[in-house]
Design an enzyme around this catalytic site. Structure first.
Site, PDB file in Angstrom:
ATOM      1  CE  LYS A  59      -3.791   2.188   2.700  1.00 17.97           C
ATOM      2  NZ  LYS A  59      -4.607   2.086   3.627  1.00 17.97           N
ATOM      3  CE  LYS A  73      -6.301   2.204  -0.643  1.00 15.73           C
ATOM      4  NZ  LYS A  73      -7.142   2.336   0.727  1.00 15.73           N
TER       5      LYS A  73
END
Length: 328
Positions: free
Chosen positions: A201, A254
């Site tokens: 992320k 992400k």
């Protein structure tokens, strides 16, 4: 001109054969739809920066998910907006927390596959993803206290499993979060509940609309000391390997579109399913361009998600889930 091509790929691009030789496909069952449950409201509230999405009261969570299920999407991830926040995000792991109540409502009234987002940023009064030092707003080198946060993440995951979550998804980028959550779930009798880790992320500029939707923006500082540097790809593989060793069942990257190279590298690295989060900024920018008449929204959304699948994602968490699933 006497030259003739020796290779004619166009032979396989006619309407009759084109679908038969298509290398990548996109199906409604590949998609995960986000749901925002808000215990501070009594009626649905549109999210201005994310056209077509809204916060819903707890007692409408199941109805909202039923609408999603009608399009063919079977999985949802639940985010919460609590009515109170504190320094340690206690509403994230409260038995009667907004996500826990929403999960119970959805589980009791729908057949959806329910994923709980495990993080503290939506529940802390400072907006960071864990425990911080007192008066940290005065510290330009703000660092979330990693090991102190693990116990709270584990409690959050267990409370969501108790409420009926089918899967939990830790998203805080806390070192050791998968191992701590796996141990806590197993100890509580939830060995069957899988973990979808936000393994890679990034500290991205594409999260803005989500922070508006979930009221999760930091009150001060930023998240660069615990989310990944956008310049790094090898580091993503290090994060992924660690999560695999700790027991992650699904690995998330992400954002998605600016990091398709990372999605592809993770796909080659692991045997576990790979997920990608087509984040709020990616969604909002296509809507903004379509509103200007610069592109076709549905066509570009489909092409975007197809590129994520082509890069190697098995699952896509996307705000386009309903609109595209209804047409797939």
């Amino acid at each position: 001109m006497s030259f003739e091509p020796t290779d004619r790929p166009r032979r396989l691009r006619t309407d009759g054969i084109r679908p038969l030789v298509q290398e990548t496909s996109l199906d409604a069952q590949d998609l995960i739809a986000p749901v925002f449950v808000d215990e501070t409201i009594e009626e649905r509230l549109p999210i201005s920066s994310m056209p077509g999405h809204e916060r819903v009261p707890v007692d409408e969570a199941a109805a909202r998910v039923a609408e999603i299920r009608e399009t063919g999407v079977e999985a949802v991830i639940v985010f919460g907006v609590p009515d109170s926040k504190d320094a340690v995000g206690s509403e994230a792991y409260a038995e009667d927390g907004v996500v826990q109540r929403g999960i119970r409502e959805i589980s009791a009234n729908t057949d959806a596959y329910i994923i709980g987002d495990v993080c503290l940023c939506e529940y802390t009064d400072h907006g960071h993803c864990g425990v911080i030092e007192p008066h940290a707003e005065d510290d330009p080198t703000l660092t979330v206290k990693n090991d102190e946060t693990l116990e709270l993440l584990a409690q959050t995951a267990v409370s969501q499993a108790e409420a009926g979550a089918d899967m939990v998804a830790p998203s805080s980028m806390t070192d050791g979060m998968v191992g701590a959550i796996r141990a806590a779930l197993d100890e509580a009798g939830f060995e069957h509940v899988p973990i979808m880790s936000y393994a890679a992320k990034y500290e991205s500029s594409f999260y803005g609309p989500f922070r508006d939707a979930a009221d999760g923006a930091p009150a001060f500082g930023d998240r660069r000391h615990y989310q990944m540097d956008p310049a790094n790809s090898r580091e993503a593989l290090r994060e992924v390997r660690a999560d695999v060793q700790e027991g992650a069942d699904v690995l998330m990257v992400k954002p998605a579109l600016p990091y398709l190279d990372v999605v592809s590298e993770v796909r080659r690295e692991v045997d576990q399913p790979v997920a990608a989060y087509n984040v709020s900024g990616e969604y909002a920018m296509l809507h903004a361009a379509a509103d200007k008449g610069w592109l076709d929204l549905e066509a570009t959304a489909y092409e975007s998600l197809l590129s994520i699948k082509r890069a190697g994602a098995d699952l896509i968490l996307t705000y386009f889930a309903e609109d595209l699933a209804d047409k797939l």
